[in-house]
Design a protein around this motif. Structure first.
Motif, PDB file in Angstrom:
ATOM      1  N   VAL A 230     -13.214 -52.319   6.927  1.00 48.55           N
ATOM      2  CA  VAL A 230     -12.820 -51.641   6.384  1.00 48.55           C
ATOM      3  C   VAL A 230     -11.557 -50.944   7.513  1.00 48.55           C
ATOM      4  O   VAL A 230     -10.269 -50.523   6.426  1.00 48.55           O
ATOM      5  CB  VAL A 230     -13.752 -50.824   5.576  1.00 48.55           C
ATOM      6  N   LEU A 231     -11.656 -50.400   8.541  1.00 48.83           N
ATOM      7  CA  LEU A 231     -10.828 -50.470   8.725  1.00 48.83           C
ATOM      8  C   LEU A 231      -9.635 -51.159   8.914  1.00 48.83           C
ATOM      9  O   LEU A 231      -8.675 -50.468   9.091  1.00 48.83           O
ATOM     10  CB  LEU A 231     -11.660 -49.504  10.241  1.00 48.83           C
ATOM     11  N   ALA A 232      -9.856 -52.372   9.071  1.00 48.57           N
ATOM     12  CA  ALA A 232      -9.017 -53.471   9.129  1.00 48.57           C
ATOM     13  C   ALA A 232      -8.140 -52.990   8.329  1.00 48.57           C
ATOM     14  O   ALA A 232      -6.527 -52.737   8.012  1.00 48.57           O
ATOM     15  CB  ALA A 232      -9.680 -54.753   9.846  1.00 48.57           C
TER      16      ALA A 232
ATOM     17  N   GLY B 122      -3.222 -52.495   5.280  1.00 49.73           N
ATOM     18  CA  GLY B 122      -2.459 -51.211   4.048  1.00 49.73           C
ATOM     19  C   GLY B 122      -1.812 -50.382   3.870  1.00 49.73           C
ATOM     20  O   GLY B 122      -0.553 -50.215   3.264  1.00 49.73           O
ATOM     21  N   VAL B 123      -2.027 -49.462   5.003  1.00 48.78           N
ATOM     22  CA  VAL B 123      -0.736 -48.393   4.852  1.00 48.78           C
ATOM     23  C   VAL B 123       0.138 -48.787   5.278  1.00 48.78           C
ATOM     24  O   VAL B 123       1.205 -48.122   5.574  1.00 48.78           O
ATOM     25  CB  VAL B 123      -2.101 -47.196   5.818  1.00 48.78           C
ATOM     26  N   ARG B 124       0.031 -49.693   6.351  1.00 51.05           N
ATOM     27  CA  ARG B 124       1.084 -50.627   7.137  1.00 51.05           C
ATOM     28  C   ARG B 124       2.033 -50.982   5.883  1.00 51.05           C
ATOM     29  O   ARG B 124       3.138 -50.975   5.831  1.00 51.05           O
ATOM     30  CB  ARG B 124       1.345 -51.457   8.395  1.00 51.05           C
ATOM     31  N   MET B 125       2.024 -51.591   5.278  1.00 47.67           N
ATOM     32  CA  MET B 125       2.537 -52.420   3.916  1.00 47.67           C
ATOM     33  C   MET B 125       3.340 -51.393   3.546  1.00 47.67           C
ATOM     34  O   MET B 125       3.957 -52.307   2.791  1.00 47.67           O
ATOM     35  CB  MET B 125       1.396 -53.214   3.481  1.00 47.67           C
ATOM     36  N   ALA B 126       2.418 -50.467   3.029  1.00 46.64           N
ATOM     37  CA  ALA B 126       3.420 -49.389   1.697  1.00 46.64           C
ATOM     38  C   ALA B 126       4.115 -48.636   2.690  1.00 46.64           C
ATOM     39  O   ALA B 126       5.265 -48.109   2.281  1.00 46.64           O
ATOM     40  CB  ALA B 126       1.362 -47.781   1.632  1.00 46.64           C
TER      41      ALA B 126
ATOM     42  N   ALA C 267       6.461 -50.838   2.320  1.00 39.46           N
ATOM     43  CA  ALA C 267       7.491 -51.079   1.005  1.00 39.46           C
ATOM     44  C   ALA C 267       8.589 -49.760   1.041  1.00 39.46           C
ATOM     45  O   ALA C 267       9.698 -49.299  -0.198  1.00 39.46           O
ATOM     46  CB  ALA C 267       6.524 -51.309   0.205  1.00 39.46           C
ATOM     47  N   SER C 268       8.313 -48.373   1.059  1.00 35.29           N
ATOM     48  CA  SER C 268       9.018 -47.264   1.245  1.00 35.29           C
ATOM     49  C   SER C 268       9.899 -47.455   2.182  1.00 35.29           C
ATOM     50  O   SER C 268      10.315 -46.287   1.426  1.00 35.29           O
ATOM     51  CB  SER C 268       7.941 -46.369   1.035  1.00 35.29           C
ATOM     52  N   SER C 269      10.405 -47.983   3.125  1.00 36.23           N
ATOM     53  CA  SER C 269      11.296 -47.497   3.566  1.00 36.23           C
ATOM     54  C   SER C 269      12.434 -48.212   3.325  1.00 36.23           C
ATOM     55  O   SER C 269      12.155 -49.122   2.262  1.00 36.23           O
ATOM     56  CB  SER C 269      10.955 -48.526   5.140  1.00 36.23           C
ATOM     57  N   GLN C 270      13.383 -47.853   3.815  1.00 34.29           N
ATOM     58  CA  GLN C 270      15.063 -48.941   3.805  1.00 34.29           C
ATOM     59  C   GLN C 270      14.722 -49.729   4.255  1.00 34.29           C
ATOM     60  O   GLN C 270      15.102 -50.076   5.498  1.00 34.29           O
ATOM     61  CB  GLN C 270      16.201 -47.496   4.317  1.00 34.29           C
TER      62      GLN C 270
END
Length: 601
Positions: A57-59, A64-68, A71-74
């Motif tokens: 769950v932690l991994a 998931g947090v890194r991908m998000a 996705a939101s960066s330029q």
């Protein structure tokens, strides 16, 4: 831990008293113990599963947090990172383009080739194969490097894709490639002296610093490598199409006139922007030759005759004392001047090419190119004012054009200015200047007497130059130059529809050791067109020309430089948007058409 016995004595004794089977007690105890062991094992397994679930769950939560976040960066281009000696190397370099945005110099991703001999399987075979691919390599040297104690050997700093594939085919693990950028000049020899060339500076196996070594590449080296420019290209004033046409005509003209070298400049009158500038022989900046270490520097194709060539430019100077005298109101076009030849100054005699009689008008002095008459006009001005005026035209100082060679291209000016020097300088002897300096001086006359500074940068915002002479004097001087073409020494420069004005100049070529050659000259034609609304200055200079179509070889500018310049006016005028006035479109002169064919073989 107290171990429970499988056969408890008290219970067994009681069981026997009652007539029961004691083995059932042992079986019951064994079953209870096994149940306890299974309970403990199940609890341990459940704990491990909980820990593993928490880890997963932690991994996945981290991913998931890194991908998000991504996705939101330029989006941005990745930047290669190097370590060790390559840290801090700036490999990027901006493009150079012409005035219409066409590429003159750009970057190309390529590879370097190096070796790690300790990894080689068969060093001798590798050396033999590399020499087959790169014939300029030394097989004995490579073999020594590969079989010795060296751990790293540079083989080639840049290789082509075909060469890279051939090295791959050798199949030895000791050969490795490093990515790097190199400078590419896609038009080959075009504008080679202007662009200059490049070399590698600091480098490692994964990157290399691209540095300019000459021309605008060197002059603007810091600008081209400045990350703050965000890759913005350097826009030059030259027009690639006009430059190519000029080089074709100049190369053909040099061959037709049997000249050792040649130079030409086409400059805008009002802005000083150089639309084309060529020097022959030229070179390919993609494979820049090595400089000469001995002998005459002008023998090298790297020598830029338009800028670095300091020549006595002969009678092209005669318009300057006349223009100055007109500005000082010492003469008018109809003023009669003593033209008796020879005239004596101290122990020196000055002669005309022909005997023009006792007097000539100022107009006829320019049309017939009289040395004696020009000297008399210079004497009216006086040495000090004459020298100051020539300096104000930029003829005594290095050209301010944006090329690294300009600072060292200093005109050769006498330290003393006695009467005889003032006399010879009046008709273009005793002072050596470059064709580019001459073009700027003629542009000043064409620009209504306001100083023009040559530039290779398009749309460069500069303040107007100082007023050197009055507009009226400058306009009168141009009218005199027009008559040189219509009925004087430059009649072959008459191109229908373009109203060319100009002056010829033929000067004995100076020896590097002093004195002059007997049968070698520098022939020059400096021109302005169209004279009714001056737009362009064109200067053509030939080094040691000899026109041999007749029984006797002819070397004068009127027979050598002028026909080449006329062909340039025919070819270049339509390319810069000048339409002929009241005339059909000009055609290529047959001998230059033939020359173009020769230059292509």
């Amino acid at each position: 831990m107290i171990r429970t016995p499988l056969r408890p004595l008290a219970r067994i004794l009681r069981a026997r008293e009652k007539g029961e089977n004691p083995d059932e007690i042992e079986a019951e105890n064994r079953a209870r113990r096994h149940a306890e062991i299974q309970d403990r094992a199940r609890k341990r397994a459940e704990g491990r599963l909980l820990v593993m679930a928490a880890v997963f769950v932690l991994a996945f939560g981290t991913v998931g947090v890194r991908m998000a976040a991504l996705a939101s960066s330029q989006p941005s281009e990745p930047r290669a990172q190097t370590t060790g000696t390559g840290a801090g190397i700036i490999a990027q370099r901006a493009d150079i383009i012409d005035r219409k945005g066409r590429i003159l110099a750009t970057n190309l991703l390529t590879y370097s080739l190096y070796a790690q001999p300790q990894k080689m399987v068969d060093p001798v075979r590798v050396a033999n194969e590399l020499v087959r691919i790169f014939p300029d390599l030394n097989k004995e040297r490579l073999t020594k490097d590969f079989t010795g104690a060296r751990k790293f050997v540079w083989i080639k700093k840049k290789i082509s894709p075909e060469q890279m594939q051939a090295v791959h085919d050798i199949g030895d693990p000791g050969l490795e490639f490093g990515p790097r950028e190199m400078r590419l000049y896609p038009n080959g020899r075009l504008a080679s002296h202007i662009l200059g060339g490049f070399n590698f500076g600091r480098e490692d196996v994964n990157s290399a610093e691209v540095l300019g070594v000459a021309g605008v590449e060197k002059e603007f080296d810091g600008w081209l490598r400045d990350p703050a420019k965000n890759g913005a290209p350097l826009r030059l004033s030259i027009d690639m199409t006009v430059q190519g046409a000029m080089e074709q005509v100049l190369s053909s003209g040099m061959k037709v006139m049997n000249a050792k070298g040649a130079a030409a400049i086409l400059m805008e009158v009002q802005t000083g922007e150089i639309v084309a500038m060529a020097s022959m022989p030229d070179f390919d900046p993609n494979d820049r030759p090595s400089p000469l270490t001995k002998g005459d520097a002008s023998d090298s194709p790297l020598f830029n005759r338009a800028l670095q060539g300091q020549y006595e430019l002969g009678s092209t100077f005669k318009i300057f004392p006349v223009a100055q005298a007109l500005d000082l109101k010492l003469v008018s076009p109809t003023t009669m001047i003593n033209s008796r030849s020879p005239m004596t100054i101290g122990k020196y005699k000055i002669r005309d090419f022909h005997n023009y009689g006792a007097q000539l008008s100022v107009t006829e002095i320019i049309v017939k190119s009289s040395n004696v008459g020009t000297v008399h006009i210079a004497q009216m001005i006086g040495p000090e004012r004459q020298r100051a005026f020539l300096k104000s035209l930029g003829l005594f100082d290095p050209s301010p054009v944006e090329m690294v060679e300009a600072a060292n291209a200093r005109p050769l000016v006498p330290s003393r200015w006695p009467a005889v020097t003032a006399a010879t300088v009046a008709f273009g002897h005793g002072v050596a200047s470059s064709p580019l300096n001459l073009a700027a001086a003629y542009a000043t006359l064409a620009n209504k007497g306001r100083r023009v500074y040559p530039t290779l940068v398009n749309n460069r915002n500069r303040p107007p130059g100082p007023q050197v002479i009055s507009p009226a004097a400058a306009q009168t001087a141009l009218a005199l130059l027009r008559q040189v073409v219509t009925r004087g020494t430059a009649r072959q420069a008459e191109v229908p529809g373009y109203a060319v004005a100009g002056k010829t100049g033929t000067a004995d070529k100076a020896k590097p050791t002093g004195g002059y050659y007997e049968n070698k000259v520098i022939s020059t034609f400096a021109s302005v067109f169209p004279v009714n609304d001056p737009k362009y200055v064109l200067v053509v200079t030939l080094d040691e020309p000899s026109e041999t179509s007749g029984a006797v070889a002819r070397r004068t500018a009127g027979m050598t430089a002028v026909p080449v310049a006329a062909e340039m006016v025919r070819r270049l005028s339509p390319l810069v948007g000048l339409r002929p006035i009241d005339a059909e479109l000009p055609t290529v002169e047959p001998r230059f058409r033939d020359g173009l064919k020769l230059s292509q073989n």
